[in-house]
Design a protein around this motif. Structure first.
Motif, PDB file in Angstrom:
ATOM      1  N   LEU A  25       0.831  -1.210   0.000  1.00  0.00           N
ATOM      2  CA  LEU A  25       0.000   0.000   0.000  1.00  0.00           C
ATOM      3  C   LEU A  25       0.861   1.253   0.000  1.00  0.00           C
ATOM      4  O   LEU A  25       0.574   2.232  -0.699  1.00  0.00           O
ATOM      5  CB  LEU A  25      -0.931   0.001   1.207  1.00  0.00           C
ATOM      6  N   THR A  29       0.745   3.988  -2.760  1.00  0.00           N
ATOM      7  CA  THR A  29       0.160   5.297  -2.455  1.00  0.00           C
ATOM      8  C   THR A  29       1.163   6.442  -2.467  1.00  0.00           C
ATOM      9  O   THR A  29       0.806   7.565  -2.841  1.00  0.00           O
ATOM     10  CB  THR A  29      -0.532   5.277  -1.076  1.00  0.00           C
ATOM     11  N   PHE A 300      -5.230   7.093  -1.066  1.00  0.00           N
ATOM     12  CA  PHE A 300      -5.770   5.921  -0.370  1.00  0.00           C
ATOM     13  C   PHE A 300      -7.095   5.481  -0.996  1.00  0.00           C
ATOM     14  O   PHE A 300      -7.428   4.291  -0.975  1.00  0.00           O
ATOM     15  CB  PHE A 300      -5.935   6.231   1.116  1.00  0.00           C
ATOM     16  N   ALA A 304      -7.506   1.791  -2.326  1.00  0.00           N
ATOM     17  CA  ALA A 304      -8.636   0.942  -1.931  1.00  0.00           C
ATOM     18  C   ALA A 304      -9.344   0.382  -3.155  1.00  0.00           C
ATOM     19  O   ALA A 304      -9.688  -0.808  -3.208  1.00  0.00           O
ATOM     20  CB  ALA A 304      -9.608   1.751  -1.066  1.00  0.00           C
ATOM     21  N   CYS A 327      -6.542   1.089   4.635  1.00  0.00           N
ATOM     22  CA  CYS A 327      -6.781   2.381   3.976  1.00  0.00           C
ATOM     23  C   CYS A 327      -7.550   3.332   4.882  1.00  0.00           C
ATOM     24  O   CYS A 327      -7.282   4.541   4.896  1.00  0.00           O
ATOM     25  CB  CYS A 327      -7.527   2.174   2.660  1.00  0.00           C
ATOM     26  N   VAL A 383     -12.569   6.683   0.710  1.00  0.00           N
ATOM     27  CA  VAL A 383     -12.022   5.332   0.826  1.00  0.00           C
ATOM     28  C   VAL A 383     -13.141   4.291   0.762  1.00  0.00           C
ATOM     29  O   VAL A 383     -13.031   3.270   0.070  1.00  0.00           O
ATOM     30  CB  VAL A 383     -11.209   5.176   2.131  1.00  0.00           C
TER      31      VAL A 383
END
Length: 462
Positions: A25, A29, A300, A304, A327, A383
């Motif tokens: 992640l 991100t 995020f 997601a 997230c 998100v």
């Protein structure tokens, strides 16, 4: 040599269906976050160059166009969400031939949609600006900027669709690199066209169009250099009806949601316009600063959506909840920290945009005191919406968002704001609408996830 090329291409993509989530992640991100922040820095350069070299009226003319530009362009951006979700699903399922077909359909849509949107924007600019009650002192400058800006909409559409596809494959770095290149060119052209050639807002608009075209060309080049099973071939750009329908199923509701969101923001911008050009300048500067928080949180949302879609394609339903939790926590912390930093440094930051204009800075601080400090609520809302779209459900979050945010803001303007006619009360419509919308979104998330698992858990992966 061919083996090295294939290995390089493989390293630029990411399998989101296995392995620890936190590290992946962050790898996903951080480039997206940095790209969004850099994009706003480059946009801020437009406003700063105009504000310092052309005056407050030119600054207000550029800033007052923000909501209207988003209104026209967000439909295209929403459609690109459909492309990203479809690409991630097929990539997660290992169906690279379907990825290739999705890419060609996506580029065809972006070209056609960009041209139509650009023409509509150019033709309707004067009418739309007057409907927004743009002050007469800046309307001619606003119209000039807006019409030139819309010339670059086709390039913007191609870049957005292409970047969405690359991100859905796990490649978030190259869109960042291309943004840096285009942004630096934009800044250089801003200074040359405004300071040297004295083109005022026209110079800023021209610089934007040129930089957008360069970024679009670089993204297309990357798509053409994907592995042969997935790469873009210009001569094969055409619309596949099944892929078009799949893209529209997710992208059209997302685009309509963004467009109607922008309609409510246009109404709010119109309300701000009624306080005069100084209030417009302060509002524009504060909105640009808040954009940095939004872009950080938006990474995020994209994570997601993409991680969820790949795992749905791979039938890894147990990871969907883990993606959501990660997230959710990350966007909350990011929004809270950045919101407080921006508010506490508000006078200093606004002073960069509005040097010596204390009245405009005061207007900007009013906005930051309400929106910046509560912006984490918007991030949470997005998100959850990204999770729903990653699971293939786009109509439900659209309906919830339109009722919970857009309609509520309109009602707020014509009731509470009409009675308490202050900017502070006007800005309160944002956090109130975020709380309502995210609460209903959360209920929808659990419902859609349970329905998805029941539908597909017995279906084998091809």
């Amino acid at each position: 040599m061919e083996a090295l090329k294939k290995n390089r291409i493989h390293q630029q993509t990411m399998d989101m269906t296995q392995g620890p989530l936190t590290g992946k992640l962050l790898i996903f991100t951080l480039p997206v976050m940095l790209a969004g922040i850099l994009q706003l820095l480059f946009n801020a350069a437009d406003i700063i160059v105009v504000g310092r070299l052309a005056g407050s009226n030119s600054l207000a003319a550029v800033g007052s166009n923000g909501a209207l530009i988003n209104l026209i362009v967000n439909l295209l951006v929403g459609l690109s969400v459909g492309s990203g979700v479809a690409t991630a699903f097929f990539y997660g399922a290992g169906e690279k031939d379907q990825v290739k077909e999705t890419i060609h359909t996506s580029i065809a849509i972006s070209l056609a949609g960009g041209v139509v949107t650009g023409i509509v924007g150019i033709v309707l600019s004067p009418l739309l600006l007057r409907l927004m009650a743009t002050p007469e002192t800046i309307i001619s400058l606003s119209e000039l900027y807006l019409r030139i800006y819309f010339v670059g909409v086709p390039s913007m559409a191609v870049y957005n669709f292409g970047s969405a596809i690359l991100r859905s494959l796990g490649d978030t770095r190259r869109p960042l690199y291309y943004l840096v290149i285009a942004g630096l060119i934009n800044i250089v052209l801003n200074v040359i066209l405004v300071a040297v050639f004295h083109l005022d807002v026209a110079g800023v608009a021209i610089a934007t169009v040129v930089s957008q075209t360069i970024s679009a060309a670089l993204v297309v080049r990357s798509l053409m250099r994907l592995e042969p099973e997935m790469n873009l071939e210009l001569k094969k750009i055409r619309v596949s009806k099944p892929k078009l329908l799949r893209i529209l199923r997710v992208g059209l509701p997302a685009g309509l949601q963004s467009t109607v969101f922008s309609l409510s923001n246009v109404l709010i911008q119109s309300s701000v316009n009624g306080f005069g050009e100084i209030a417009v300048a302060g509002n524009s500067a504060a909105g640009n600063i808040e954009g940095f928080i939004y872009m950080a949180m938006n990474s995020f949302y994209q994570a997601a959506q993409t991680f969820t879609s790949q795992n749905v394609g791979a039938r890894k339903f147990d990871r969907i909840g883990k993606v959501f939790l990660h997230c959710f926590l990350m966007v909350t912390v990011t929004g809270l920290v950045l919101g407080q930093v921006v508010y506490r440094m508000g006078n200093l930051l606004l002073g960069i945009y509005l040097p010596g204009n204390q009245e405009a800075i005061a207007f900007g601080m009013t906005r930051l005191s309400v929106i910046a400090v509560t912006y984490c609520l918007c991030g949470i809302m997005e998100v959850i919406s990204g999770e729903l779209r990653g699971m293939g459900e786009s109509v439900l979050p659209m309906v919830v968002s339109l009722v919970g945010s857009c309609l509520l803001r309109v009602i707020w303007i014509y009731t509470i704001f009409a009675v308490n006619h202050t900017l502070f009360v006007l800005y309160l419509s944002y956090p109130v609408s975020w709380i309502v919308t995210e609460s209903v979104h959360l209920i929808c998330y659990f419902y859609v996830k349970r329905r998805l698992v029941a539908r597909y858990q017995q279906v084998p992966v091809n």
